[in-house]
Design a protein around this motif. Structure first.
Motif, mmCIF file in Angstrom:
data_model
loop_
_atom_site.group_PDB
_atom_site.id
_atom_site.type_symbol
_atom_site.label_atom_id
_atom_site.label_comp_id
_atom_site.label_asym_id
_atom_site.label_seq_id
_atom_site.Cartn_x
_atom_site.Cartn_y
_atom_site.Cartn_z
ATOM 1 N N THR A 63 16.947 65.138 36.373
ATOM 2 C CA THR A 63 17.686 66.336 36.763
ATOM 3 C C THR A 63 16.725 67.346 37.388
ATOM 4 O OG1 THR A 63 17.336 67.624 34.722
ATOM 5 C CG2 THR A 63 19.131 66.003 34.706
ATOM 6 N N GLY A 64 17.267 68.486 37.771
ATOM 7 C CA GLY A 64 16.433 69.551 38.302
ATOM 8 C C GLY A 64 15.615 70.240 37.225
ATOM 9 N N GLY A 65 16.000 70.080 35.955
ATOM 10 C CA GLY A 65 15.277 70.719 34.867
ATOM 11 C C GLY A 65 16.212 71.503 33.964
ATOM 12 N N SER A 66 15.702 72.537 33.324
ATOM 13 C CA SER A 66 16.424 73.247 32.270
ATOM 14 C C SER A 66 17.780 73.789 32.702
ATOM 15 C CB SER A 66 15.573 74.403 31.741
ATOM 16 O OG SER A 66 16.291 75.166 30.795
ATOM 17 N N THR A 67 17.842 74.469 33.832
ATOM 18 C CA THR A 67 19.109 75.060 34.263
ATOM 19 C C THR A 67 20.168 73.983 34.430
ATOM 20 O OG1 THR A 67 17.859 76.768 35.458
ATOM 21 C CG2 THR A 67 20.200 76.571 35.960
ATOM 22 N N GLU A 68 19.815 72.912 35.121
ATOM 23 C CA GLU A 68 20.775 71.829 35.333
ATOM 24 C C GLU A 68 21.114 71.133 34.020
ATOM 25 O OE1 GLU A 68 21.285 67.611 37.765
ATOM 26 O OE2 GLU A 68 19.803 69.064 38.473
ATOM 27 N N ASN A 69 20.123 70.955 33.148
ATOM 28 C CA ASN A 69 20.394 70.326 31.859
ATOM 29 C C ASN A 69 21.434 71.118 31.078
ATOM 30 O OD1 ASN A 69 18.539 68.296 32.347
ATOM 31 N ND2 ASN A 69 16.886 69.282 31.219
ATOM 32 N N ALA A 70 21.254 72.438 31.025
ATOM 33 C CA ALA A 70 22.199 73.283 30.288
ATOM 34 C C ALA A 70 23.586 73.206 30.907
ATOM 35 C CB ALA A 70 21.700 74.720 30.265
ATOM 36 N N LYS A 71 23.657 73.289 32.224
ATOM 37 C CA LYS A 71 24.959 73.248 32.897
ATOM 38 C C LYS A 71 25.662 71.908 32.686
ATOM 39 C CE LYS A 71 24.119 76.693 36.519
ATOM 40 N NZ LYS A 71 24.029 76.943 37.988
ATOM 41 N N ARG A 72 24.904 70.828 32.725
ATOM 42 C CA ARG A 72 25.514 69.504 32.564
ATOM 43 C C ARG A 72 25.888 69.229 31.106
ATOM 44 N NH1 ARG A 72 22.584 65.055 36.329
ATOM 45 N NH2 ARG A 72 24.359 63.870 35.517
ATOM 46 N N LEU A 73 25.149 69.808 30.164
ATOM 47 C CA LEU A 73 25.559 69.730 28.763
ATOM 48 C C LEU A 73 26.879 70.472 28.571
ATOM 49 C CD1 LEU A 73 22.162 70.224 26.927
ATOM 50 C CD2 LEU A 73 23.760 68.355 26.476
ATOM 51 N N ILE A 74 26.981 71.650 29.167
ATOM 52 C CA ILE A 74 28.200 72.454 29.054
ATOM 53 C C ILE A 74 29.398 71.703 29.641
ATOM 54 C CG2 ILE A 74 29.331 74.565 29.887
ATOM 55 C CD1 ILE A 74 26.527 75.915 29.668
ATOM 56 N N LYS A 75 29.183 71.001 30.741
ATOM 57 C CA LYS A 75 30.253 70.226 31.379
ATOM 58 C C LYS A 75 30.527 68.901 30.665
ATOM 59 C CE LYS A 75 29.389 71.962 36.074
ATOM 60 N NZ LYS A 75 28.936 71.578 37.446
ATOM 61 N N GLY A 76 29.671 68.536 29.721
ATOM 62 C CA GLY A 76 29.856 67.274 29.019
ATOM 63 C C GLY A 76 29.279 66.079 29.740
ATOM 64 N N GLU A 77 28.422 66.317 30.735
ATOM 65 C CA GLU A 77 27.835 65.224 31.511
ATOM 66 C C GLU A 77 26.568 64.666 30.876
ATOM 67 O OE1 GLU A 77 29.401 67.027 35.806
ATOM 68 O OE2 GLU A 77 27.257 66.919 35.382
ATOM 69 N N LEU A 78 26.005 65.378 29.912
ATOM 70 C CA LEU A 78 24.829 64.922 29.172
ATOM 71 C C LEU A 78 25.127 64.986 27.684
ATOM 72 C CD1 LEU A 78 21.915 66.812 31.000
ATOM 73 C CD2 LEU A 78 22.453 64.373 31.199
ATOM 74 N N ASP A 79 24.426 64.158 26.913
ATOM 75 C CA ASP A 79 24.529 64.208 25.457
ATOM 76 C C ASP A 79 23.408 65.038 24.855
ATOM 77 O OD1 ASP A 79 26.773 62.283 25.181
ATOM 78 O OD2 ASP A 79 25.320 60.887 26.042
ATOM 79 N N GLY A 143 9.688 75.380 42.859
ATOM 80 C CA GLY A 143 10.241 74.324 42.025
ATOM 81 C C GLY A 143 11.478 73.716 42.652
ATOM 82 N N PRO A 144 12.048 72.698 42.018
ATOM 83 C CA PRO A 144 13.242 72.039 42.569
ATOM 84 C C PRO A 144 14.504 72.838 42.269
ATOM 85 C CG PRO A 144 12.522 70.932 40.587
ATOM 86 C CD PRO A 144 11.494 71.989 40.860
ATOM 87 N N PRO A 145 15.517 72.748 43.136
ATOM 88 C CA PRO A 145 16.780 73.452 42.886
ATOM 89 C C PRO A 145 17.357 73.070 41.524
ATOM 90 C CG PRO A 145 16.745 72.521 45.102
ATOM 91 C CD PRO A 145 15.545 71.963 44.389
ATOM 92 N N GLY A 146 17.900 74.053 40.822
ATOM 93 C CA GLY A 146 18.515 73.789 39.521
ATOM 94 C C GLY A 146 17.537 73.709 38.379
ATOM 95 N N SER A 147 16.272 73.995 38.641
ATOM 96 C CA SER A 147 15.261 73.842 37.585
ATOM 97 C C SER A 147 15.016 75.150 36.848
ATOM 98 C CB SER A 147 13.940 73.349 38.187
ATOM 99 O OG SER A 147 13.346 74.356 38.979
ATOM 100 N N GLY A 148 14.522 75.011 35.606
ATOM 101 C CA GLY A 148 14.096 76.189 34.863
ATOM 102 C C GLY A 148 12.881 76.817 35.486
ATOM 103 N N THR A 149 12.102 76.016 36.230
ATOM 104 C CA THR A 149 10.916 76.553 36.889
ATOM 105 C C THR A 149 11.304 77.595 37.928
ATOM 106 O OG1 THR A 149 9.648 74.534 36.522
ATOM 107 C CG2 THR A 149 8.899 75.966 38.290
#
Length: 317
Positions: A63-79, A143-149
């Motif tokens: 993923t792009g990192g923290s921001t994307e991880n949080a968003k995808r967890l919220i959407k149910g796309e990650l466990d 950093g990459p788009p969607g990343s915590g960086t």
């Protein structure tokens, strides 16, 4: 009749096979792009923990990192995912990168993954860049788009009044390292350490970490209270002295839907194999419960993690 009976048994066996396979639990775990700390942490965990968890299939998700991880967890796309504490907090409002989205009410804590610094890197021979203020007028990879960086770097440059005076570039960590080596950018920003892109440059060309004056660190911490000042040791990167910089706490987070027994097994395996995980990436050596600080962000710990910590006497009174 005999052949018919044998055929019926074979059909029954084949029909039963998928039912056995379905008992294995798939867990999608978000990290980051190659070259980032989260990418290697999750990769190491997937391979190491899988040895002790035959009934759990951990899949590393790039993923792009923290921001994307949080968003995808919220959407149910990650466990599960590695997520900045600041993102857990902001997702409860929601504000910042989560504004106008769903609240992160389904996020549950598993463990503190590590504390990560945010810093700017240039080549060792660049005498024009010494402090963050010197980035004005320069091209900087954030950093990459969607990343915590990107989130952290933008916050820091905003707090110091530098964000409007740089030419920003968004690219993966590995691409940023190559771009700096090739003179396509003047510096790049990195959150967490050690990062593969920085380590490689430090070994091959030599790097310089831009310094933060004391007043700059105070300004950052006052502007964004989820940062605190820490010191990156001189053992992290070859040729780089100990440097004070802003740190943020990073957590291992799970979706509430993940069964408690599955999370408890994964957490137990992680602590039992913490030395092996840390051999794969140093950041795993920092893993600890950190229950009170996580819950102060507005979300509870996952019941599976709570069960493990209570059994081991690690749950706070």
């Amino acid at each position: 009749m005999k052949n018919a009976l044998i055929g019926a048994v074979a059909v029954a066996a084949l029909a039963a096979a998928p039912a056995v396979a379905q008992t294995k639990t798939d867990v999608a775990w978000g990290g980051s792009n190659p070259g980032g700390v989260m990418y290697y942490m999750v990769g190491v965990a997937g391979s190491e923990l899988g040895k002790d968890l035959p009934d759990i299939n951990i899949t590393q998700v790039t993923t792009g990192g923290s921001t994307e991880n949080a968003k995808r967890l919220i959407k149910g796309e990650l466990d599960m995912g590695i997520v900045y504490g600041s993102h857990v907090y902001m997702s409860q409002k929601p504000e910042g990168p989560f504004e106008n989205g769903d609240k992160g009410t389904m996020l549950r804590g598993v463990a503190m993954a590590y504390e990560g610094p945010t810093y700017f890197v240039t080549l060792k021979g660049n005498d024009e860049l010494n402090t963050i203020e010197d980035l004005k007028g320069k091209t900087v990879a954030l950093g990459p788009p969607g990343s915590g960086t990107v989130f952290n770097c933008s916050n820091i440059l905003t707090a110091l009044g530098v964000i409007g005076d740089i030419t920003p570039r968004l690219m993966t960590f590995a691409d940023a390292g190559r771009a700096l080596a090739n003179g396509q950018v003047d510096a790049f920003c990195q959150s967490s350490a050690p990062a593969a892109a920085v380590s490689e440059l430090a070994e091959t060309q030599g790097v310089k970490i831009l310094s933060y004056p004391e007043e700059a660190l105070t300004t950052i911490n006052e502007t964004f209270p989820f940062y605190h000042t820490g010191t990156m040791a001189d053992t992290v990167y070859t040729g780089v002295p100990a440097t004070d910089m802003p740190y943020t706490t990073v957590y291992w987070v799970a979706h509430e839907r993940l069964p408690a027994d599955v999370v408890e097994k994964i957490v137990a395996a992680a602590y039992a194999n913490q030395d092996s995980l840390a051999s794969g990436h140093k950041a795993w050596a920092q893993m600890k419960p950190d229950v009170a600080n996580f819950e102060a962000l507005g979300r509870p710990m996952h019941p599976g993690a709570e069960a493990y910590y209570k059994k081991e006497g690690l749950w706070p009174d």
